[in-house]
Scaffold this motif. Sequence first.
Motif, short mmCIF file in Angstrom:
data_model
loop_
_atom_site.label_atom_id
_atom_site.label_comp_id
_atom_site.label_asym_id
_atom_site.label_seq_id
_atom_site.Cartn_x
_atom_site.Cartn_y
_atom_site.Cartn_z
N LEU A 1 0.81 -1.21 0.00
CA LEU A 1 0.00 0.00 0.00
C LEU A 1 0.85 1.27 0.00
O LEU A 1 0.46 2.29 -0.57
CB LEU A 1 -0.93 0.01 1.22
N LEU A 2 2.02 1.21 0.66
CA LEU A 2 2.91 2.37 0.66
C LEU A 2 3.31 2.76 -0.76
O LEU A 2 3.45 3.94 -1.09
CB LEU A 2 4.16 2.08 1.48
N GLU A 3 3.47 1.75 -1.62
CA GLU A 3 3.89 2.01 -2.99
C GLU A 3 2.74 2.10 -3.97
O GLU A 3 2.79 2.86 -4.94
CB GLU A 3 4.86 0.91 -3.45
N ARG A 4 1.67 1.32 -3.74
CA ARG A 4 0.60 1.22 -4.74
C ARG A 4 -0.69 1.92 -4.33
O ARG A 4 -1.60 2.06 -5.13
CB ARG A 4 0.28 -0.26 -5.00
N GLY A 5 -0.77 2.34 -3.06
CA GLY A 5 -1.98 3.01 -2.61
C GLY A 5 -1.95 4.49 -2.95
O GLY A 5 -1.27 4.92 -3.89
N ALA A 6 -2.70 5.29 -2.20
CA ALA A 6 -2.72 6.74 -2.43
C ALA A 6 -1.31 7.30 -2.29
O ALA A 6 -0.68 7.15 -1.24
CB ALA A 6 -3.65 7.41 -1.42
N PRO A 7 -0.76 7.92 -3.34
CA PRO A 7 0.65 8.33 -3.32
C PRO A 7 1.00 9.26 -2.16
O PRO A 7 2.03 9.09 -1.51
CB PRO A 7 0.83 9.02 -4.68
N ALA A 8 0.15 10.26 -1.91
CA ALA A 8 0.47 11.22 -0.85
C ALA A 8 0.47 10.55 0.51
O ALA A 8 1.36 10.78 1.34
CB ALA A 8 -0.53 12.37 -0.88
N LEU A 9 -0.53 9.70 0.77
CA LEU A 9 -0.60 8.99 2.04
C LEU A 9 0.61 8.07 2.20
O LEU A 9 1.22 8.00 3.27
CB LEU A 9 -1.89 8.19 2.14
N GLY A 10 0.96 7.35 1.12
CA GLY A 10 2.10 6.45 1.18
C GLY A 10 3.38 7.19 1.52
O GLY A 10 4.18 6.73 2.34
N THR A 11 3.59 8.34 0.90
CA THR A 11 4.79 9.13 1.17
C THR A 11 4.81 9.63 2.61
O THR A 11 5.84 9.56 3.30
CB THR A 11 4.88 10.32 0.20
N ARG A 12 3.67 10.13 3.09
CA ARG A 12 3.63 10.65 4.47
C ARG A 12 3.88 9.55 5.48
O ARG A 12 4.63 9.73 6.45
CB ARG A 12 2.27 11.32 4.73
N LEU A 13 3.27 8.38 5.28
CA LEU A 13 3.46 7.29 6.23
C LEU A 13 4.89 6.76 6.17
O LEU A 13 5.50 6.48 7.21
CB LEU A 13 2.46 6.16 5.94
N HIS A 14 5.43 6.64 4.97
CA HIS A 14 6.82 6.20 4.83
C HIS A 14 7.75 7.16 5.57
O HIS A 14 8.65 6.72 6.31
CB HIS A 14 7.18 6.14 3.34
#
Length: 384
Positions: free
Chosen positions: A352-365
Amino acid sequence: MQSLEHTSARKARIAIVGAGPAGASAGWHLATRGHVVMLIDRAAFPRDKTCGDWITPAALSELSLLGLDSTSLARLAPGHATVTTTRLVAPDGRESTRTSGRPGGCITRRVLDHLVRERALAAGCLALERTIRDIAAETALFAEYDHIVDARGATAGVANAIGLRGYLTVSKTAVAADASNRVEIYTDACCRRGYGWIFPVHADEHTVHFNIGVGLWKDDSRGGQSVSDYFDRFLADNAVAREIQAAAVETVRPVGYPVGLGLWRNRVAEGRVLRIGDAANLADPLTGDGIGNALASGRLVAEAIAAASDSADAAQRWQFQFQMMLAGELRRAFALRQLLSSTSAKNLATWLLERGAPALGTRLHRAIFGETPYRDAWRAGDRE
């Protein structure tokens, strides 16, 4: 309790037991306010300290407040790693890689702790080399002090996890070009709350010095799955670790160390004793990072003491500061740790970090790698 904005005109006398990043940070912030500070540690500095050596962007921000900004660190710790890429790998090999919005770093604790302590001494802290195992038993020593800060590390708190790390040095030509600027964390299928890491800590013209290690909750350690078993398996099974090990021109045997991961509920003050850093169980329960919160807790406890009218007021203020500034982040990390215990959850989360919502993935990463707070990972909107 009076307002936190109130500052007492009276200059206090403070004993800080433990001169690592938490204690030395507290010492600097107190001494620069004019308080009388004694930094007590059993070791002569510089001294070795077993750790992952990772300095998150949040930790670098705290170091800047002490006068150790990027320019100063480049001069005082030449060759230390500047981290511009972070990589998280799931048990099934799926990965999430990001270019850092803010760079992090890796510095050996022998160098880092010495630099922070020197800043505290330059600010006016006094130093005493002495072993203190039981603060309550040292009534004569502490009688003259208004406040006691316990910064002795995980063994003074609840040592609920253990890490094991070794150092390997390789030729620059033997690893990828960006290896000296990338930190990597590998989650695991066998150790449900364990993880391995590969961190570059130093690079010169010819070589790169890596910190390779694993972390494990003590409750998960059992026969055939101890931290040393985990370390051996990580070196054998991880392709990047195998490559580094095969090319190593120098190795330093692995050394274990206790970690005080954050608790869901935590009292950080008891009587005159105010606990900070690992002694207060402030290490991130998800990643094991302790340096950022250690430095921040030193600053926050200094603010509490500086505003207090007496030791009881300081204890109240420090507990309040902890609840307001640190407890929420520790609980968010603890909750994520619980959610990501199963192998399927780790695999799905990394996907999900890579394939989910891009902004959310970046923030969580970036939250996982200490670039932004966990609370900001869930904010509304798509702005990265």
